[in-house]
Design a protein around this motif. Sequence first.
Motif, PDB file in Angstrom:
ATOM      1  N   THR A 207     -10.686   7.999  -2.177  1.00 32.89           N
ATOM      2  CA  THR A 207     -11.215   7.874  -1.005  1.00 32.89           C
ATOM      3  C   THR A 207     -10.693   6.666  -0.248  1.00 32.89           C
ATOM      4  O   THR A 207      -9.787   6.239  -0.704  1.00 32.89           O
ATOM      5  CB  THR A 207     -12.993   7.379  -1.218  1.00 32.89           C
ATOM      6  OG1 THR A 207     -12.795   6.422  -2.147  1.00 32.89           O
ATOM      7  CG2 THR A 207     -13.537   8.838  -1.880  1.00 32.89           C
TER       8      THR A 207
ATOM      9  N   ASN B 205      -9.631   6.625   7.174  1.00 34.61           N
ATOM     10  CA  ASN B 205      -9.201   7.719   8.080  1.00 34.61           C
ATOM     11  C   ASN B 205      -7.708   7.351   8.574  1.00 34.61           C
ATOM     12  O   ASN B 205      -7.676   7.253   9.968  1.00 34.61           O
ATOM     13  CB  ASN B 205     -10.151   8.076   9.019  1.00 34.61           C
ATOM     14  CG  ASN B 205     -11.468   8.636   8.536  1.00 34.61           C
ATOM     15  OD1 ASN B 205     -12.043   7.573   8.031  1.00 34.61           O
ATOM     16  ND2 ASN B 205     -11.861   9.420   8.927  1.00 34.61           N
ATOM     17  N   THR B 206      -6.921   7.055   7.772  1.00 33.91           N
ATOM     18  CA  THR B 206      -5.599   6.614   8.139  1.00 33.91           C
ATOM     19  C   THR B 206      -4.353   7.530   7.747  1.00 33.91           C
ATOM     20  O   THR B 206      -3.211   7.376   7.992  1.00 33.91           O
ATOM     21  CB  THR B 206      -5.237   5.227   8.045  1.00 33.91           C
ATOM     22  OG1 THR B 206      -5.358   5.148   6.657  1.00 33.91           O
ATOM     23  CG2 THR B 206      -6.087   4.346   8.650  1.00 33.91           C
TER      24      THR B 206
ATOM     25  N   GLU C 168      -9.663  16.957   1.332  1.00 29.63           N
ATOM     26  CA  GLU C 168     -10.829  17.009   2.142  1.00 29.63           C
ATOM     27  C   GLU C 168     -11.505  18.226   1.540  1.00 29.63           C
ATOM     28  O   GLU C 168     -11.721  19.354   2.432  1.00 29.63           O
ATOM     29  CB  GLU C 168     -10.573  17.104   3.606  1.00 29.63           C
ATOM     30  CG  GLU C 168      -9.818  15.878   4.035  1.00 29.63           C
ATOM     31  CD  GLU C 168     -10.735  14.367   3.936  1.00 29.63           C
ATOM     32  OE1 GLU C 168     -11.767  14.511   3.790  1.00 29.63           O
ATOM     33  OE2 GLU C 168     -10.017  13.433   3.944  1.00 29.63           O
TER      34      GLU C 168
ATOM     35  N   HIS D  97     -14.390  12.112   1.974  1.00 27.32           N
ATOM     36  CA  HIS D  97     -15.101  11.019   2.503  1.00 27.32           C
ATOM     37  C   HIS D  97     -16.645  11.213   2.144  1.00 27.32           C
ATOM     38  O   HIS D  97     -17.566  10.281   2.491  1.00 27.32           O
ATOM     39  CB  HIS D  97     -15.169  11.234   4.143  1.00 27.32           C
ATOM     40  CG  HIS D  97     -13.679  10.812   4.575  1.00 27.32           C
ATOM     41  ND1 HIS D  97     -13.489   9.435   4.895  1.00 27.32           N
ATOM     42  CD2 HIS D  97     -12.781  11.685   5.151  1.00 27.32           C
ATOM     43  CE1 HIS D  97     -12.169   9.383   5.274  1.00 27.32           C
ATOM     44  NE2 HIS D  97     -11.749  10.674   5.512  1.00 27.32           N
TER      45      HIS D  97
ATOM     46  N   SER E 213     -15.048   4.811   3.936  1.00 29.79           N
ATOM     47  CA  SER E 213     -14.586   5.674   5.203  1.00 29.79           C
ATOM     48  C   SER E 213     -14.385   4.436   6.271  1.00 29.79           C
ATOM     49  O   SER E 213     -15.366   3.643   6.284  1.00 29.79           O
ATOM     50  CB  SER E 213     -15.246   6.789   5.505  1.00 29.79           C
ATOM     51  OG  SER E 213     -15.013   7.575   4.515  1.00 29.79           O
TER      52      SER E 213
ATOM     53  N   PRO F 225     -14.358   5.469  10.151  1.00 30.34           N
ATOM     54  CA  PRO F 225     -13.849   6.195  11.230  1.00 30.34           C
ATOM     55  C   PRO F 225     -13.674   5.672  12.496  1.00 30.34           C
ATOM     56  O   PRO F 225     -13.093   6.009  13.532  1.00 30.34           O
ATOM     57  CB  PRO F 225     -15.237   7.213  11.409  1.00 30.34           C
ATOM     58  CG  PRO F 225     -16.264   6.373  10.858  1.00 30.34           C
ATOM     59  CD  PRO F 225     -15.724   5.489   9.777  1.00 30.34           C
TER      60      PRO F 225
END
Length: 178
Positions: free
Chosen positions: A20, A23-24, A102, A135, A175, A177
């Motif tokens: 986990t 978001n990169t 994912e 996520h 996460s 975002p």
Amino acid sequence: LDVVRNDISLTDGTRFVVITGPNTGGKTVTLSTVGLLVLMAHAAIPIPVDPKSHVPRFDNVFALIGDAQDIQSDLSSFSGHLAALTKLLDSAGPGTLALLDELVVGTEPDAGAALAIAVMEELAGRGARGFVTTHYTRLKTLAYEDERFANACVGVESDAVTPSYDLKMGLPGASNPF
């Protein structure tokens, strides 16, 4: 470019590592790196690891990375993903390495997380091993409930908002975002 050293391990009792983080892109890169190194080792191509490292022999390596959408076959991203998971479940066993990016996205999050857990539990029960990126918070807690699962996370360089590619075994990530 700096090389980022990572110690990646599946202990004897661990069947799956849940990766986990923000978001990169670091999660998918880690997943892809594991797959590449395993396949290189199987082909007797030297890999950049500690000489004491051990890469298990797998009968098959299954990677589900990216969008499985297919408009010509009337498959949405979600249904394409499920079709690919069905193929994996049809053949998975003790010699399977599953690399799942994912896992079960594109649907209602609670239902997606429940389905993802069911897939992971089924694969682990069959003796398959693997790595999953997600996520879903619910998948992060799985390692605290079942010793077949472990957490790992990747981070982000806060100054440049770029992936650090530094994998930390044993820790769930958050996460981000935004």
